[in-house]
Design a protein around this motif. Structure first.
Motif, PDB file in Angstrom:
ATOM      1  N   ARG A  19      16.237   4.697  14.348  1.00 36.69           N
ATOM      2  CA  ARG A  19      15.624   5.946  14.786  1.00 36.69           C
ATOM      3  C   ARG A  19      14.230   5.657  15.305  1.00 36.69           C
ATOM      4  N   LEU A  20      14.032   5.922  16.575  1.00 40.83           N
ATOM      5  CA  LEU A  20      12.723   5.754  17.177  1.00 40.83           C
ATOM      6  C   LEU A  20      11.947   7.061  17.117  1.00 40.83           C
ATOM      7  N   SER A  21      10.649   6.938  16.942  1.00 36.10           N
ATOM      8  CA  SER A  21       9.768   8.095  16.947  1.00 36.10           C
ATOM      9  C   SER A  21       8.674   7.892  17.986  1.00 36.10           C
ATOM     10  N   CYS A  22       8.219   8.991  18.550  1.00 38.59           N
ATOM     11  CA  CYS A  22       7.109   8.956  19.504  1.00 38.59           C
ATOM     12  C   CYS A  22       6.153  10.078  19.133  1.00 38.59           C
ATOM     13  N   ALA A  23       4.990   9.698  18.661  1.00 43.22           N
ATOM     14  CA  ALA A  23       3.976  10.671  18.289  1.00 43.22           C
ATOM     15  C   ALA A  23       3.018  10.858  19.460  1.00 43.22           C
ATOM     16  N   ALA A  24       2.877  12.105  19.888  1.00 43.88           N
ATOM     17  CA  ALA A  24       2.019  12.430  21.029  1.00 43.88           C
ATOM     18  C   ALA A  24       0.741  13.105  20.549  1.00 43.88           C
ATOM     19  N   GLY A  26      -3.558  14.300  21.949  1.00 41.56           N
ATOM     20  CA  GLY A  26      -4.544  14.397  23.013  1.00 41.56           C
ATOM     21  C   GLY A  26      -4.428  15.621  23.893  1.00 41.56           C
ATOM     22  N   ARG A  27      -3.331  16.340  23.779  1.00 42.71           N
ATOM     23  CA  ARG A  27      -3.164  17.575  24.541  1.00 42.71           C
ATOM     24  C   ARG A  27      -1.962  18.320  23.985  1.00 42.71           C
ATOM     25  N   THR A  28      -1.765  19.522  24.501  1.00 43.69           N
ATOM     26  CA  THR A  28      -0.592  20.305  24.128  1.00 43.69           C
ATOM     27  C   THR A  28       0.556  19.941  25.058  1.00 43.69           C
ATOM     28  N   PHE A  29       1.685  19.625  24.496  1.00 41.74           N
ATOM     29  CA  PHE A  29       2.831  19.189  25.294  1.00 41.74           C
ATOM     30  C   PHE A  29       3.886  20.278  25.437  1.00 41.74           C
ATOM     31  N   SER A  30       3.453  21.516  25.294  1.00 40.35           N
ATOM     32  CA  SER A  30       4.419  22.610  25.305  1.00 40.35           C
ATOM     33  C   SER A  30       5.114  22.767  26.651  1.00 40.35           C
ATOM     34  N   ASP A  73      10.169  17.572  17.459  1.00 35.94           N
ATOM     35  CA  ASP A  73       9.541  18.469  16.488  1.00 35.94           C
ATOM     36  C   ASP A  73       8.216  18.889  17.114  1.00 35.94           C
ATOM     37  N   ASN A  74       8.195  20.078  17.702  1.00 34.78           N
ATOM     38  CA  ASN A  74       7.004  20.500  18.435  1.00 34.78           C
ATOM     39  C   ASN A  74       5.811  20.717  17.528  1.00 34.78           C
ATOM     40  N   ALA A  75       6.054  21.106  16.298  1.00 35.54           N
ATOM     41  CA  ALA A  75       4.955  21.307  15.353  1.00 35.54           C
ATOM     42  C   ALA A  75       4.241  19.985  15.078  1.00 35.54           C
ATOM     43  N   LYS A  76       4.978  18.902  15.172  1.00 35.45           N
ATOM     44  CA  LYS A  76       4.406  17.582  14.919  1.00 35.45           C
ATOM     45  C   LYS A  76       4.112  16.820  16.207  1.00 35.45           C
ATOM     46  N   ASN A  77       4.402  17.441  17.346  1.00 37.41           N
ATOM     47  CA  ASN A  77       4.223  16.751  18.628  1.00 37.41           C
ATOM     48  C   ASN A  77       4.920  15.393  18.633  1.00 37.41           C
TER      49      ASN A  77
END
Length: 119
Positions: A19-24, A26-30, A73-77
């Protein structure tokens, strides 16, 4: 400063999972589409999967359909790539990327994480 940081790569036997994860940050990615790409030695980078903010649109490359699942998971970006039934041909550096929904080009890229599948 926008940052995309991948994690979760490693060495796994054929048939295994990662399972790969990508944490974003520096800005809102909505309003951004998040994607996963991979590049194997001597090959061009290819798109693996992508997902919109809402999750209403999801793309998978034919080579990974039925085996990989992209989610966010948008809450966690954070965006994830669950990879099951891995094959040696899945061996590559996997990159996370982000683009505006209306754009064709990905604006931001992570540094990549190595996935190696042994036979």
């Amino acid at each position: 400063q926008v940052q995309l940081v991948e994690s979760g790569g490693g060495l796994v036997q054929a048939g295994g999972s990662l399972r790969l994860s990508c944490a974003a940050s520096g800005r809102t990615f909505s309003s951004y589409v998040m994607g996963w790409f991979r590049q194997a030695p001597g090959k061009e980078r290819e798109s693996v999967a992508a997902i919109t903010w809402s999750g209403a649109w999801i793309y998978y490359a034919d080579s990974v359909k039925g085996r990989f699942t992209i989610s966010r998971d948008n809450a966690k970006n954070t965006v994830y790539l669950q990879m099951n039934s891995l094959k040696p041909e899945d061996t590559a550096v996997y990159y996370c990327a982000a683009r505006r929904t209306e754009a064709q080009k990905y604006d931001y890229w992570g540094q990549g994480t190595q996935v190696t599948v042994s036979s």
